[in-house]
Design an enzyme around this catalytic site. Structure first.
Site, PDB file in Angstrom:
ATOM      1  N   ARG A   1      52.676  15.684   0.776  1.00  0.00           N
ATOM      2  CA  ARG A   1      52.447  16.547   1.949  1.00  0.00           C
ATOM      3  C   ARG A   1      51.939  17.923   1.516  1.00  0.00           C
ATOM      4  O   ARG A   1      52.282  18.938   2.118  1.00  0.00           O
ATOM      5  CB  ARG A   1      53.717  16.685   2.792  1.00  0.00           C
ATOM      6  CG  ARG A   1      54.425  15.369   3.095  1.00  0.00           C
ATOM      7  CD  ARG A   1      53.746  14.567   4.165  1.00  0.00           C
ATOM      8  NE  ARG A   1      53.782  15.181   5.467  1.00  0.00           N
ATOM      9  CZ  ARG A   1      54.692  14.921   6.406  1.00  0.00           C
ATOM     10  NH1 ARG A   1      55.634  14.042   6.176  1.00  0.00           N
ATOM     11  NH2 ARG A   1      54.647  15.502   7.570  1.00  0.00           N
TER      12      ARG A   1
ATOM     13  N   ARG B   1      52.221  22.786   6.762  1.00  0.00           N
ATOM     14  CA  ARG B   1      52.636  24.028   7.435  1.00  0.00           C
ATOM     15  C   ARG B   1      53.142  25.140   6.542  1.00  0.00           C
ATOM     16  O   ARG B   1      53.280  26.267   6.995  1.00  0.00           O
ATOM     17  CB  ARG B   1      53.702  23.691   8.490  1.00  0.00           C
ATOM     18  CG  ARG B   1      53.121  23.023   9.712  1.00  0.00           C
ATOM     19  CD  ARG B   1      54.178  22.309  10.502  1.00  0.00           C
ATOM     20  NE  ARG B   1      54.763  21.268   9.671  1.00  0.00           N
ATOM     21  CZ  ARG B   1      55.732  20.457  10.053  1.00  0.00           C
ATOM     22  NH1 ARG B   1      56.272  20.593  11.231  1.00  0.00           N
ATOM     23  NH2 ARG B   1      56.199  19.529   9.238  1.00  0.00           N
TER      24      ARG B   1
ATOM     25  N   ARG C   1      45.550  24.571  12.451  1.00  0.00           N
ATOM     26  CA  ARG C   1      46.389  23.768  13.355  1.00  0.00           C
ATOM     27  C   ARG C   1      46.482  24.412  14.740  1.00  0.00           C
ATOM     28  O   ARG C   1      46.495  23.722  15.752  1.00  0.00           O
ATOM     29  CB  ARG C   1      47.770  23.614  12.716  1.00  0.00           C
ATOM     30  CG  ARG C   1      48.797  22.845  13.505  1.00  0.00           C
ATOM     31  CD  ARG C   1      48.478  21.379  13.582  1.00  0.00           C
ATOM     32  NE  ARG C   1      49.430  20.696  14.438  1.00  0.00           N
ATOM     33  CZ  ARG C   1      49.365  20.645  15.767  1.00  0.00           C
ATOM     34  NH1 ARG C   1      48.363  21.225  16.395  1.00  0.00           N
ATOM     35  NH2 ARG C   1      50.292  20.013  16.473  1.00  0.00           N
TER      36      ARG C   1
ATOM     37  N   ASP D   1      47.621  10.771   8.828  1.00  0.00           N
ATOM     38  CA  ASP D   1      49.043  10.492   9.011  1.00  0.00           C
ATOM     39  C   ASP D   1      49.263   8.990   8.985  1.00  0.00           C
ATOM     40  O   ASP D   1      48.341   8.218   9.271  1.00  0.00           O
ATOM     41  CB  ASP D   1      49.549  11.063  10.339  1.00  0.00           C
ATOM     42  CG  ASP D   1      51.071  11.148  10.334  1.00  0.00           C
ATOM     43  OD1 ASP D   1      51.618  12.122   9.790  1.00  0.00           O
ATOM     44  OD2 ASP D   1      51.732  10.214  10.844  1.00  0.00           O
TER      45      ASP D   1
ATOM     46  N   TYR E   1      58.830   3.415  13.477  1.00  0.00           N
ATOM     47  CA  TYR E   1      58.353   4.354  14.506  1.00  0.00           C
ATOM     48  C   TYR E   1      57.828   3.598  15.726  1.00  0.00           C
ATOM     49  O   TYR E   1      58.036   4.003  16.860  1.00  0.00           O
ATOM     50  CB  TYR E   1      57.247   5.256  13.938  1.00  0.00           C
ATOM     51  CG  TYR E   1      57.769   6.270  12.942  1.00  0.00           C
ATOM     52  CD1 TYR E   1      58.343   7.465  13.376  1.00  0.00           C
ATOM     53  CD2 TYR E   1      57.705   6.036  11.575  1.00  0.00           C
ATOM     54  CE1 TYR E   1      58.840   8.397  12.462  1.00  0.00           C
ATOM     55  CE2 TYR E   1      58.194   6.958  10.659  1.00  0.00           C
ATOM     56  CZ  TYR E   1      58.766   8.137  11.110  1.00  0.00           C
ATOM     57  OH  TYR E   1      59.259   9.046  10.216  1.00  0.00           O
TER      58      TYR E   1
END
Ligand code: CP3
Length: 345
Positions: A28, A32, A41, A78, A153
């Site tokens: 990752r 952020r 973003r 993703d 998910y």
């Protein structure tokens, strides 16, 4: 005479060649904790829009490489683009994580495997743009989520700490579950093959929820689908270099490695270095496994642990990484210190 081909130390390590100091990337690594990521973003409407904008996704992929001396770029995308491309409703709520319309046993017919690669065309365009933009000694890593992790998910509709919805679905509806695994295995093979063709050097299979499974479920839901993907990809891309990251596999890392045939096993930070080193054949590569919170805290404890990990894996091919993804709170200077420590500078 043509010039000698440029060596990519990270790719060479995946292919079994141990380096003097381990090559390094960070799971990752685009995200952020970087202000330049947050700036982009903020400009896009949604996270998925960012994943499907080749210009912006390429830019975001390159951001960490401009700051740090990393050995690889990882495609910015993703794991949940696969359910999205199969026609399931997927969204990302800021600060809350992914939300999907939960899949029921009788809802499999609504998934649309046929056109799914067309939907992912922008992601494949991103792969080729990154390929042309990075230096020749950098390795380009593509990826997908492994079927079980993606299914947790798709079935639960969101992340959960015990994956109970998906585990019960597999036990109560074995036929529907097997059909879902088949769809995800086939989709993953097709998607990874096109990533290789678009310029990926290596791919990583993110099995982030290899936790909480008994040995039968682990064999059926983790090992077997990953084995089928490795075999299916290599049928089309002979000897395709593949990293598998079965987070939480614990005592099952050895059968996972032996049966799936991945080149490198990603080790999570809860797995003792000495255990992983003893459990896996010495020729097999490993990747990992610093606790991401040691990177948040930084300083001497981190440097000490980095050296311990490097020493612990000194007898085999090793790629340095965290034992799970970097967290948004991570100070940038700590990442600089991490990379300098790994490189021994
Ligand atoms: O590594 C990289 O820099 C490449 C990009 C990448 C992202 N997600 C971007 C992302 C990769 C490789 C992933 C993989 C991924 N996605 C995994 C497996 C790795 C892991 O951490 O276990 C999983 C489980 C997901 C699903 C997912 N995506 C979750 C649970 C979330 C929300 C929570 C979180 O960690 O942010 C996402 C969103 C996401 N994926 C973000 C990024 C940068 C943040 C979203 C935002 O910027 O608004």
């Amino acid at each position: 005479m043509s010039p000698a081909p440029v060596v990519k130390p990270l790719l060479a390590t995946v292919l079994g060649e141990r380096q003097e100091r381990p090559p390094v990337w960070i799971m990752r690594q685009a995200g952020r904790y970087l202000p330049e990521y947050r700036a982009i973003r903020e400009k896009v409407g949604s996270f998925l829009e960012l994943c499907y904008s080749p210009d912006l996704a390429t830019e975001v992929t390159l951001q960490p490489l401009r700051r740090f001396d990393l050995d690889a770029a990882i495609l910015f995308s993703d794991i949940l683009v696969i359910p999205d491309a199969l026609g399931q409703t997927v969204s990302f709520e800021t600060g809350e994580g992914p939300r999907l319309e939960p899949l029921h046993p009788d809802g499999l017919g609504r998934l649309r495997p046929d056109g799914f690669l067309d939907h992912l065309a922008p992601v494949l365009e991103t792969v080729s743009r990154i390929r042309s933009a990075i230096a020749p000694d950098k390795t380009l890593i593509g990826f997908c989520g492994s079927p079980w992790t993606v299914a947790t998910y798709m079935i639960g509709g969101r992340g959960s700490s015990d994956q109970a919805a998906a585990r019960l679905f597999a036990l109560r509806h074995p036929d529907a579950f097997a059909q879902l695994m088949d769809i995800l295995v086939e989709a993953s093979i097709a998607y990874l093959v096109t990533q290789f063709r678009a310029g990926a050097d290596v791919v990583q299979l993110f099995e982030s929820w290899a936790l909480n499974l008994d040995e039968l479920a682990f064999a059926a839901q983790v090992i077997e689908p990953n084995r089928r993907i490795v075999e299916g990809v290599r049928r089309q891309i002979p000897n395709a270099p593949i990293i598998g990251f079965p987070r939480g596999a614990a005592g099952m890392i050895a059968p996972y490695a032996a049966v799936t045939g991945v080149n490198v096993v990603g080790i999570d930070y809860a797995t003792p270095v000495g255990f992983a080193d003893a459990a896996l054949p010495k020729t097999l590569g490993v990747q990992g496994n610093l606790d991401p919170l040691r990177l948040v805290a930084g300083g001497v404890q981190m440097e000490k642990r980095v050296e311990e990990i490097i020493a612990g894996f000194a007898g085999r091919p090793h790629i340095f990484n965290l034992g799970h993804g970097i967290v948004p709170e991570t100070p940038i200077e700590h990442v600089e210190l991490l990379v300098a420590t790994v490189k021994g500078v």
